[in-house]
Design an enzyme around this catalytic site. Structure first.
Site, PDB file in Angstrom:
ATOM      1  CG  ASP A 270      -6.003  -8.055  25.076  1.00  0.00           C
ATOM      2  OD1 ASP A 270      -7.341  -8.611  25.147  1.00  0.00           O
ATOM      3  OD2 ASP A 270      -5.260  -8.491  25.473  1.00  0.00           O
TER       4      ASP A 270
ATOM      5  CG  HIS B 294      -3.478 -12.188  23.813  1.00  0.00           C
ATOM      6  ND1 HIS B 294      -3.670 -10.939  24.181  1.00  0.00           N
ATOM      7  CD2 HIS B 294      -3.007 -12.202  22.475  1.00  0.00           C
ATOM      8  CE1 HIS B 294      -2.942 -10.144  23.259  1.00  0.00           C
ATOM      9  NE2 HIS B 294      -2.811 -11.159  22.180  1.00  0.00           N
TER      10      HIS B 294
ATOM     11  CG  ASP C 247      -6.757 -10.985  27.502  1.00  0.00           C
ATOM     12  OD1 ASP C 247      -6.525  -9.915  28.166  1.00  0.00           O
ATOM     13  OD2 ASP C 247      -6.136 -11.219  26.247  1.00  0.00           O
TER      14      ASP C 247
ATOM     15  CG  HIS D 127      -0.448 -14.291  29.240  1.00  0.00           C
ATOM     16  ND1 HIS D 127      -1.349 -15.564  28.359  1.00  0.00           N
ATOM     17  CD2 HIS D 127      -0.691 -13.313  28.593  1.00  0.00           C
ATOM     18  CE1 HIS D 127      -1.771 -14.619  27.158  1.00  0.00           C
ATOM     19  NE2 HIS D 127      -1.578 -13.251  27.600  1.00  0.00           N
TER      20      HIS D 127
END
Length: 319
Positions: free
Chosen positions: A224, A139, A137, A101
Protein backbone atom coordinates in the site's frame (compact mmCIF):
# COMPACT_ATOMS: atom_id res chain seq x y z
CA UNK A 1 4.86 -20.94 -1.73
CA UNK A 2 8.59 -21.41 -1.50
CA UNK A 3 10.62 -19.71 -4.22
CA UNK A 4 13.82 -21.08 -5.65
CA UNK A 5 13.16 -24.62 -4.47
CA UNK A 6 16.19 -26.81 -3.90
CA UNK A 7 14.57 -29.45 -6.13
CA UNK A 8 16.45 -29.39 -9.41
CA UNK A 9 14.48 -27.90 -12.26
CA UNK A 10 11.88 -26.21 -10.05
CA UNK A 11 11.81 -22.45 -9.64
CA UNK A 12 8.64 -22.33 -7.54
CA UNK A 13 7.37 -24.94 -5.12
CA UNK A 14 3.83 -24.56 -3.77
CA UNK A 15 3.18 -25.57 -0.18
CA UNK A 16 -0.45 -26.58 -0.09
CA UNK A 17 -0.59 -29.19 2.67
CA UNK A 18 0.01 -27.74 6.11
CA UNK A 19 -1.72 -27.61 9.49
CA UNK A 20 -3.78 -24.64 10.58
CA UNK A 21 -2.69 -22.96 13.79
CA UNK A 22 -4.68 -23.19 17.01
CA UNK A 23 -5.24 -21.15 20.15
CA UNK A 24 -2.00 -22.37 21.71
CA UNK A 25 -0.11 -20.61 18.89
CA UNK A 26 -2.02 -17.37 19.42
CA UNK A 27 -1.24 -17.32 23.15
CA UNK A 28 2.41 -16.77 22.26
CA UNK A 29 1.57 -13.44 20.57
CA UNK A 30 -1.78 -12.36 22.03
CA UNK A 31 -3.36 -12.08 25.45
CA UNK A 32 -4.93 -15.31 26.64
CA UNK A 33 -8.52 -14.01 26.71
CA UNK A 34 -8.35 -12.95 23.06
CA UNK A 35 -6.50 -16.05 21.89
CA UNK A 36 -9.02 -18.35 23.52
CA UNK A 37 -12.12 -16.25 22.86
CA UNK A 38 -11.72 -15.41 19.16
CA UNK A 39 -13.10 -18.72 17.90
CA UNK A 40 -16.14 -18.51 20.19
CA UNK A 41 -16.82 -14.91 19.16
CA UNK A 42 -16.70 -15.77 15.45
CA UNK A 43 -19.07 -18.71 15.97
CA UNK A 44 -21.60 -16.88 18.11
CA UNK A 45 -21.44 -13.15 17.27
CA UNK A 46 -20.38 -12.95 13.62
CA UNK A 47 -20.87 -11.10 11.42
CA UNK A 48 -19.61 -8.33 13.67
CA UNK A 49 -17.20 -5.39 13.78
CA UNK A 50 -14.09 -5.84 15.91
CA UNK A 51 -12.85 -2.24 15.76
CA UNK A 52 -13.58 1.04 14.02
CA UNK A 53 -11.11 0.60 11.10
CA UNK A 54 -13.49 -1.20 10.32
CA UNK A 55 -12.17 -4.67 11.08
CA UNK A 56 -14.97 -7.19 10.71
CA UNK A 57 -15.39 -10.87 11.50
CA UNK A 58 -17.52 -13.43 9.72
CA UNK A 59 -18.22 -16.99 10.82
CA UNK A 60 -15.21 -18.19 8.81
CA UNK A 61 -12.79 -15.51 10.06
CA UNK A 62 -11.24 -17.62 12.81
CA UNK A 63 -10.62 -20.56 10.46
CA UNK A 64 -9.27 -18.22 7.75
CA UNK A 65 -6.88 -16.51 10.16
CA UNK A 66 -5.68 -19.84 11.58
CA UNK A 67 -4.98 -21.09 8.05
CA UNK A 68 -2.94 -17.95 7.42
CA UNK A 69 -0.89 -18.36 10.59
CA UNK A 70 -0.44 -22.06 9.82
CA UNK A 71 0.88 -21.16 6.37
CA UNK A 72 3.33 -18.65 7.85
CA UNK A 73 4.61 -21.26 10.31
CA UNK A 74 4.93 -23.84 7.53
CA UNK A 75 7.01 -21.42 5.44
CA UNK A 76 9.32 -20.82 8.39
CA UNK A 77 9.70 -24.59 8.72
CA UNK A 78 10.42 -24.89 4.99
CA UNK A 79 13.37 -22.49 5.08
CA UNK A 80 14.65 -23.77 8.44
CA UNK A 81 14.67 -27.38 7.21
CA UNK A 82 17.35 -26.59 4.62
CA UNK A 83 20.81 -27.84 5.53
CA UNK A 84 23.14 -25.19 6.94
CA UNK A 85 25.61 -25.49 4.05
CA UNK A 86 22.90 -24.85 1.42
CA UNK A 87 21.41 -21.42 0.69
CA UNK A 88 17.75 -21.62 1.67
CA UNK A 89 14.96 -20.80 -0.78
CA UNK A 90 12.99 -17.63 -0.25
CA UNK A 91 9.41 -18.09 0.92
CA UNK A 92 6.39 -15.91 0.22
CA UNK A 93 3.01 -16.30 1.92
CA UNK A 94 0.04 -14.99 -0.08
CA UNK A 95 -2.02 -14.73 3.09
CA UNK A 96 -5.22 -12.98 4.09
CA UNK A 97 -6.21 -11.47 6.44
CA UNK A 98 -3.11 -9.32 7.07
CA UNK A 99 -1.71 -9.24 10.58
CA UNK A 100 0.73 -6.50 11.55
CA UNK A 101 -1.82 -4.19 13.25
CA UNK A 102 -3.23 -6.90 15.55
CA UNK A 103 -2.12 -5.90 19.06
CA UNK A 104 -1.66 -8.23 22.04
CA UNK A 105 -5.19 -7.54 23.28
CA UNK A 106 -6.98 -8.06 19.96
CA UNK A 107 -7.78 -7.20 16.35
CA UNK A 108 -7.05 -3.82 14.75
CA UNK A 109 -6.79 -2.21 11.34
CA UNK A 110 -8.12 -5.07 9.15
CA UNK A 111 -5.82 -7.48 11.05
CA UNK A 112 -7.15 -10.36 13.14
CA UNK A 113 -4.01 -12.02 14.47
CA UNK A 114 -0.29 -11.21 14.37
CA UNK A 115 0.82 -13.42 11.51
CA UNK A 116 4.40 -12.14 11.24
CA UNK A 117 4.72 -12.26 15.02
CA UNK A 118 3.54 -15.87 15.04
CA UNK A 119 6.07 -16.69 12.31
CA UNK A 120 8.83 -15.15 14.42
CA UNK A 121 7.71 -17.20 17.43
CA UNK A 122 7.83 -20.32 15.27
CA UNK A 123 11.41 -19.49 14.30
CA UNK A 124 12.23 -19.17 18.00
CA UNK A 125 10.61 -22.56 18.64
CA UNK A 126 12.90 -23.95 15.93
CA UNK A 127 15.94 -22.71 17.86
CA UNK A 128 16.54 -19.44 16.02
CA UNK A 129 17.99 -17.21 18.73
CA UNK A 130 17.81 -13.94 16.77
CA UNK A 131 14.96 -12.99 14.44
CA UNK A 132 14.75 -9.85 12.30
CA UNK A 133 11.33 -8.55 11.25
CA UNK A 134 11.28 -5.86 8.56
CA UNK A 135 7.96 -4.19 7.75
CA UNK A 136 7.68 -2.11 4.55
CA UNK A 137 3.91 -1.62 4.63
CA UNK A 138 2.89 2.04 4.30
CA UNK A 139 1.29 1.85 7.75
CA UNK A 140 3.27 1.27 10.92
CA UNK A 141 3.12 -2.34 12.13
CA UNK A 142 2.06 -1.30 15.62
CA UNK A 143 0.94 -4.80 16.61
CA UNK A 144 4.27 -6.43 15.80
CA UNK A 145 6.01 -3.46 17.40
CA UNK A 146 4.11 -3.96 20.67
CA UNK A 147 4.36 -7.76 20.79
CA UNK A 148 8.18 -7.63 20.74
CA UNK A 149 8.62 -4.29 22.53
CA UNK A 150 10.69 -5.78 25.35
CA UNK A 151 12.27 -8.70 23.47
CA UNK A 152 15.99 -8.20 22.76
CA UNK A 153 16.09 -11.27 20.51
CA UNK A 154 13.70 -9.85 17.90
CA UNK A 155 14.87 -6.80 15.95
CA UNK A 156 11.82 -5.00 14.54
CA UNK A 157 12.45 -2.42 11.80
CA UNK A 158 9.65 -0.50 10.09
CA UNK A 159 9.53 1.98 7.23
CA UNK A 160 6.13 3.68 7.02
CA UNK A 161 4.48 6.97 6.17
CA UNK A 162 4.74 9.49 8.98
CA UNK A 163 1.33 10.51 10.30
CA UNK A 164 -0.63 7.71 8.61
CA UNK A 165 -2.82 5.15 10.38
CA UNK A 166 -2.56 4.20 13.22
CA UNK A 167 -0.44 7.21 14.23
CA UNK A 168 2.29 5.17 15.93
CA UNK A 169 5.86 4.42 14.89
CA UNK A 170 7.68 7.53 16.03
CA UNK A 171 11.47 7.45 15.92
CA UNK A 172 11.49 7.85 19.69
CA UNK A 173 9.86 4.43 20.09
CA UNK A 174 12.94 2.20 20.38
CA UNK A 175 11.55 -0.57 22.57
CA UNK A 176 11.63 -0.87 26.33
CA UNK A 177 13.30 -2.83 29.11
CA UNK A 178 15.52 -5.59 27.80
CA UNK A 179 14.27 -4.78 24.30
CA UNK A 180 15.40 -1.15 24.30
CA UNK A 181 17.18 -0.50 21.01
CA UNK A 182 15.65 -3.53 19.29
CA UNK A 183 12.85 -1.46 17.73
CA UNK A 184 13.79 0.86 14.84
CA UNK A 185 11.03 3.04 13.44
CA UNK A 186 11.68 5.04 10.26
CA UNK A 187 8.70 7.37 9.60
CA UNK A 188 9.09 8.61 6.03
CA UNK A 189 7.50 11.95 5.07
CA UNK A 190 4.51 11.90 2.69
CA UNK A 191 5.61 11.73 -0.92
CA UNK A 192 8.62 9.52 -0.17
CA UNK A 193 9.26 6.79 -2.68
CA UNK A 194 11.92 4.65 -4.29
CA UNK A 195 14.98 6.68 -3.30
CA UNK A 196 13.80 7.22 0.28
CA UNK A 197 13.04 3.62 1.18
CA UNK A 198 16.12 2.17 -0.54
CA UNK A 199 18.28 4.74 1.25
CA UNK A 200 16.69 3.74 4.55
CA UNK A 201 17.41 0.08 3.79
CA UNK A 202 21.02 0.76 2.83
CA UNK A 203 21.89 3.21 5.61
CA UNK A 204 19.80 1.94 8.54
CA UNK A 205 18.38 -1.55 8.04
CA UNK A 206 21.48 -3.22 6.64
CA UNK A 207 24.01 -1.94 9.19
CA UNK A 208 21.55 -2.65 12.01
CA UNK A 209 21.01 -6.17 10.69
CA UNK A 210 24.74 -6.82 10.39
CA UNK A 211 25.21 -5.71 13.99
CA UNK A 212 22.28 -7.87 15.15
CA UNK A 213 23.26 -10.97 13.10
CA UNK A 214 19.80 -12.56 12.62
CA UNK A 215 19.37 -16.27 11.97
CA UNK A 216 16.20 -15.70 9.93
CA UNK A 217 14.38 -12.68 8.45
CA UNK A 218 10.59 -12.24 8.45
CA UNK A 219 9.21 -9.54 6.12
CA UNK A 220 5.81 -7.91 6.56
CA UNK A 221 5.32 -7.25 2.87
CA UNK A 222 2.76 -4.50 2.41
CA UNK A 223 2.02 -3.06 -1.04
CA UNK A 224 0.00 0.00 0.00
CA UNK A 225 3.01 2.31 -0.33
CA UNK A 226 2.52 1.98 -4.11
CA UNK A 227 1.79 5.30 -5.79
CA UNK A 228 -1.56 3.94 -7.00
CA UNK A 229 -2.82 3.03 -3.51
CA UNK A 230 -5.69 5.21 -2.21
CA UNK A 231 -5.13 4.77 1.54
CA UNK A 232 -1.84 6.62 2.00
CA UNK A 233 0.64 8.99 0.40
CA UNK A 234 3.93 7.28 -0.36
CA UNK A 235 5.03 6.88 -3.98
CA UNK A 236 6.72 3.51 -4.38
CA UNK A 237 6.89 2.28 -7.95
CA UNK A 238 6.26 -1.33 -8.90
CA UNK A 239 10.01 -1.62 -9.44
CA UNK A 240 10.63 -0.34 -5.91
CA UNK A 241 9.37 -3.67 -4.60
CA UNK A 242 11.69 -5.51 -6.99
CA UNK A 243 14.67 -3.55 -5.71
CA UNK A 244 13.57 -3.92 -2.08
CA UNK A 245 13.13 -7.68 -2.32
CA UNK A 246 16.39 -8.16 -4.20
CA UNK A 247 18.23 -6.21 -1.49
CA UNK A 248 16.52 -8.16 1.31
CA UNK A 249 17.30 -11.51 -0.30
CA UNK A 250 20.94 -10.48 -0.77
CA UNK A 251 21.06 -9.48 2.91
CA UNK A 252 19.56 -12.83 3.93
CA UNK A 253 22.12 -14.68 1.80
CA UNK A 254 24.92 -12.78 3.51
CA UNK A 255 23.69 -12.97 7.10
CA UNK A 256 21.56 -16.07 7.59
CA UNK A 257 22.00 -18.60 4.81
CA UNK A 258 19.20 -17.13 2.69
CA UNK A 259 16.50 -17.78 5.31
CA UNK A 260 13.82 -15.18 4.57
CA UNK A 261 10.02 -15.39 4.69
CA UNK A 262 7.78 -12.72 3.14
CA UNK A 263 4.19 -12.46 4.42
CA UNK A 264 1.59 -10.38 2.59
CA UNK A 265 0.21 -7.41 4.51
CA UNK A 266 -1.68 -4.41 3.08
CA UNK A 267 -2.45 -3.37 -0.49
CA UNK A 268 -5.71 -1.76 -1.57
CA UNK A 269 -5.27 -0.97 -5.25
CA UNK A 270 -5.53 -4.24 -7.17
CA UNK A 271 -3.23 -3.13 -9.97
CA UNK A 272 -0.55 -1.81 -7.62
CA UNK A 273 -0.88 -4.88 -5.39
CA UNK A 274 -0.66 -7.43 -8.19
CA UNK A 275 2.16 -5.63 -10.00
CA UNK A 276 4.13 -5.19 -6.78
CA UNK A 277 3.80 -8.81 -5.70
CA UNK A 278 4.66 -10.08 -9.19
CA UNK A 279 7.78 -7.89 -9.34
CA UNK A 280 8.77 -9.12 -5.87
CA UNK A 281 8.58 -12.68 -7.17
CA UNK A 282 10.73 -11.70 -10.15
CA UNK A 283 13.38 -10.29 -7.81
CA UNK A 284 13.45 -13.44 -5.69
CA UNK A 285 13.72 -15.59 -8.82
CA UNK A 286 16.56 -13.49 -10.23
CA UNK A 287 14.49 -12.05 -13.07
CA UNK A 288 14.41 -8.42 -14.24
CA UNK A 289 11.73 -5.96 -13.22
CA UNK A 290 9.03 -5.14 -15.76
CA UNK A 291 8.74 -1.58 -14.42
CA UNK A 292 10.68 0.64 -16.81
CA UNK A 293 10.37 4.24 -17.96
CA UNK A 294 8.92 7.36 -16.41
CA UNK A 295 5.50 7.61 -14.76
CA UNK A 296 3.74 10.83 -15.82
CA UNK A 297 2.68 12.95 -12.86
CA UNK A 298 4.75 11.12 -10.24
CA UNK A 299 6.07 13.92 -8.05
CA UNK A 300 9.62 14.36 -6.83
CA UNK A 301 10.42 12.94 -3.42
CA UNK A 302 10.94 15.39 -0.49
CA UNK A 303 14.59 14.39 -0.12
CA UNK A 304 15.55 17.19 2.28
CA UNK A 305 12.95 15.91 4.75
CA UNK A 306 13.91 12.29 4.06
CA UNK A 307 17.56 13.07 4.73
CA UNK A 308 16.72 14.62 8.09
CA UNK A 309 14.68 11.58 9.14
CA UNK A 310 17.38 9.12 8.11
CA UNK A 311 20.17 11.09 9.77
CA UNK A 312 18.23 11.38 13.03
CA UNK A 313 17.37 7.69 13.02
CA UNK A 314 21.02 6.82 12.41
CA UNK A 315 21.99 9.04 15.32
CA UNK A 316 19.46 7.44 17.68
CA UNK A 317 20.49 3.90 16.81
CA UNK A 318 24.19 4.54 16.19
CA UNK A 319 24.31 2.92 12.76
Amino acid sequence: CALGSAREGDDVMHLEEYDAADASTLIRVHQKNYAKGLEFMCKTAAPTMLDSAPTYATKSTYADAMRGVGAARALVDAVCDVEDDVCAPSAFGLIRPPGHHAVPRGAMGFCIVGTAAAAARRAQERGMKKVLIFDYDVHHGNGTNDIFHDDPDVLFVSTHEDGSYPGTGKMSDIGEGDGEGATINIPLPPGSGDIAVLTAVEEILMPAAKRFQPEIIIVSAGYDAHWRDPLAGLTFRTGTYHRLCAALKSMANELCGGKIVFLLEGGYDLVGLSEGVADSFRALLGEDSTDVGDIPGLRDEPMDKVRRVIDECKRIHQV
